[in-house]
Write an enzyme that holds these catalytic residues in place. Sequence first.
Site, PDB file in Angstrom:
ATOM      1  CE  LYS A  73       3.886-136.743 -91.936  1.00  0.00           C
ATOM      2  NZ  LYS A  73       2.787-135.979 -91.574  1.00  0.00           N
ATOM      3  CD  GLU A 128      -0.207-138.206 -91.462  1.00  0.00           C
ATOM      4  OE1 GLU A 128      -0.877-137.146 -91.751  1.00  0.00           O
ATOM      5  OE2 GLU A 128       0.932-138.316 -90.884  1.00  0.00           O
ATOM      6  CG  HIS A 139      -4.293-131.911 -83.796  1.00  0.00           C
ATOM      7  ND1 HIS A 139      -2.962-132.204 -83.963  1.00  0.00           N
ATOM      8  CD2 HIS A 139      -4.879-132.599 -84.631  1.00  0.00           C
ATOM      9  CE1 HIS A 139      -3.012-133.071 -84.873  1.00  0.00           C
ATOM     10  NE2 HIS A 139      -4.234-133.288 -85.366  1.00  0.00           N
ATOM     11  CG  HIS A 150      -0.426-136.476 -82.414  1.00  0.00           C
ATOM     12  ND1 HIS A 150      -0.804-135.246 -81.644  1.00  0.00           N
ATOM     13  CD2 HIS A 150      -0.032-135.857 -83.788  1.00  0.00           C
ATOM     14  CE1 HIS A 150      -0.761-134.386 -82.489  1.00  0.00           C
ATOM     15  NE2 HIS A 150      -0.444-134.635 -83.615  1.00  0.00           N
ATOM     16  CE  LYS A 183      -6.985-135.945 -84.858  1.00  0.00           C
ATOM     17  NZ  LYS A 183      -7.476-136.006 -86.319  1.00  0.00           N
ATOM     18  CG  ASP A 186      10.716-106.498 -84.042  1.00  0.00           C
ATOM     19  OD1 ASP A 186      11.001-107.429 -83.560  1.00  0.00           O
ATOM     20  OD2 ASP A 186      11.324-106.194 -85.305  1.00  0.00           O
TER      21      ASP A 186
HETATM   22  C1  BG6 Z   1       0.503-132.952 -86.973  1.00  0.00           C
HETATM   23  C2  BG6 Z   1       1.640-133.560 -87.543  1.00  0.00           C
HETATM   24  O1  BG6 Z   1       0.404-132.859 -85.551  1.00  0.00           O
HETATM   25  O2  BG6 Z   1      -0.550-134.301 -87.056  1.00  0.00           O
HETATM   26  C3  BG6 Z   1       1.412-134.011 -88.985  1.00  0.00           C
HETATM   27  O3  BG6 Z   1       2.655-132.493 -87.225  1.00  0.00           O
HETATM   28  C4  BG6 Z   1       0.224-134.746 -89.227  1.00  0.00           C
HETATM   29  O4  BG6 Z   1       2.553-134.382 -89.694  1.00  0.00           O
HETATM   30  C5  BG6 Z   1      -0.828-134.607 -88.510  1.00  0.00           C
HETATM   31  O5  BG6 Z   1       0.161-134.998 -90.505  1.00  0.00           O
HETATM   32  C6  BG6 Z   1      -2.073-135.603 -88.547  1.00  0.00           C
HETATM   33  O6  BG6 Z   1      -3.075-135.044 -87.967  1.00  0.00           O
HETATM   34  P1  BG6 Z   1      -4.500-135.486 -88.325  1.00  0.00           P
HETATM   35  O7  BG6 Z   1      -5.643-134.876 -87.260  1.00  0.00           O
HETATM   36  O8  BG6 Z   1      -4.656-135.166 -89.896  1.00  0.00           O
HETATM   37  O9  BG6 Z   1      -4.573-136.972 -88.111  1.00  0.00           O
END
Ligand code: BG6
Length: 469
Positions: free
Chosen positions: A319, A209, A171, A233, A175, A88
């Site tokens: 999106k 996307e 992230h 990103h 890549k 917790d």
């Molecule tokens: C994330 C976002 O950081 O990256 C998402 O929060 C997005 O909204 C995603 O869809 C896209 O990542 P990737 O690796 O699928 O291009």
Amino acid sequence: MTITRPTSDALVLFGATGDLAHRKIFPSLYAMERRGVLNVPVIGCARKDMTDAAMVERARDGIEQFGHDFDEGTFKRLADRIHYARVDYAEPDCFKKLRDTLGDAKHPLFYLAIPPSMFEGVVEQLQASGCAEGAAVVVEKPFGRDLSTALELNEVLHRVFQEDRIFRIDHYLGKEALLNLQYFRFANRFLEPIWNREHVRSVQITMAEDIGVEGRGGFYDEAGAIRDVVQNHMMQVVALLAMDPPAAADEESLRDAKVRLFRSMLPFREEDVVRGQFAGYRDKPGVAADSTTETFAAMRLRIDSWRWAGVPFFIRVGKNLPVTATEVTVEMHRPPQRLFPDGGGPARNYFRFQLKPSTVITIGASAKTPGDRMIGEQMEMVAVHRQPSEMEAYERLIGEALVGDTGLFARVDEVESTWRLVDPILQANTPIQDYEPGTWGPAAADTLIERYGVWHDPLSPVRLCPVTP
Ligand code: BG6
């Protein structure tokens, strides 16, 4: 300068029953186990009462759904490492027990896969219980929601952890396609002499996307496209494209080069931004009925440096667009002299970097059309074409964090300098324009770029306008 940092000897995962752990972290740990590179105990923590066996089953479920090549033997080895500790986040005793559970571990890595609002309490408890000693911490984006909250968050982390023991995950940095972009730029000599305002006319990046907000309405509505993917990103993609060569091969030099670039960027003005929202967004669960959050943004970025002054960098993200793909096009100026009846071919040269779904680099050039006239046509030369790599970004990043390498993580000054750029437009709340799902966003996005041509839709042929402003 090579910096040696301790390798972690335990991984403690806060938010172990959450979505990120389920979809990304456990599948990545499984992939590491399969490659034989995972060699630490994994302690999952959450608020619920749960047994080790239940934690293992939850991990199995995530790996089966979101991982690759499930194999019982590998899973068994991973399962043997997994433990569960009920924590917790407000109870000091839980953290004391956690320190006991860690046993001899001297350099635990704490992965905070929890909402940022909980970071402060957890970090304080880690310190008070002695858990933070010798430890490192992984935090997930969003790193704040604007410059001032990012400053606060960093201050909270720095109270307990030194900067080189903080791993901020973006992230995109893990890549393969981005690592290739960095490699391609600095492992080849032919780019550097032309990679500047003398030769480059404009740069554009589209991150499209075809999905909407997919059950993340509540989170997304608080964030919007600029916070979700531009501040982090997209800025990292621009950094790898536009930074000067790092002074040396070490990780801090790379991050210094990025920060130097970020500092030469001018904050976005209202006229640099078009915000859009897809029709039907406000009906999604978790989204406010009168939401003005953008699900699309088209932006013009200015870099005020000797290398880039006057070269616009256009960024388009959204999106519910027609495809899921991320591409960069770097368009060059025309040749200075027109020696042919068609003015030197129909096209300018360009470099096109596809970052998703595959890693593809193409070079656009003009060549003579066969026949008796000296006229040409646009050709594309494919320099690199690779399928998506097996190694997922998260797998790479967790591995790097465990061995203490910070190069693929966002340093404090990167985060703060990129918030500084977007802060003015987050405050400005510029008008929001509707667009139909499955289209390329509001028409105003085309107006933003029209002086320089048109947007290049990913996965489609590049269309270069013959106009030279
Ligand atoms: C994330 C976002 O950081 O990256 C998402 O929060 C997005 O909204 C995603 O869809 C896209 O990542 P990737 O690796 O699928 O291009």
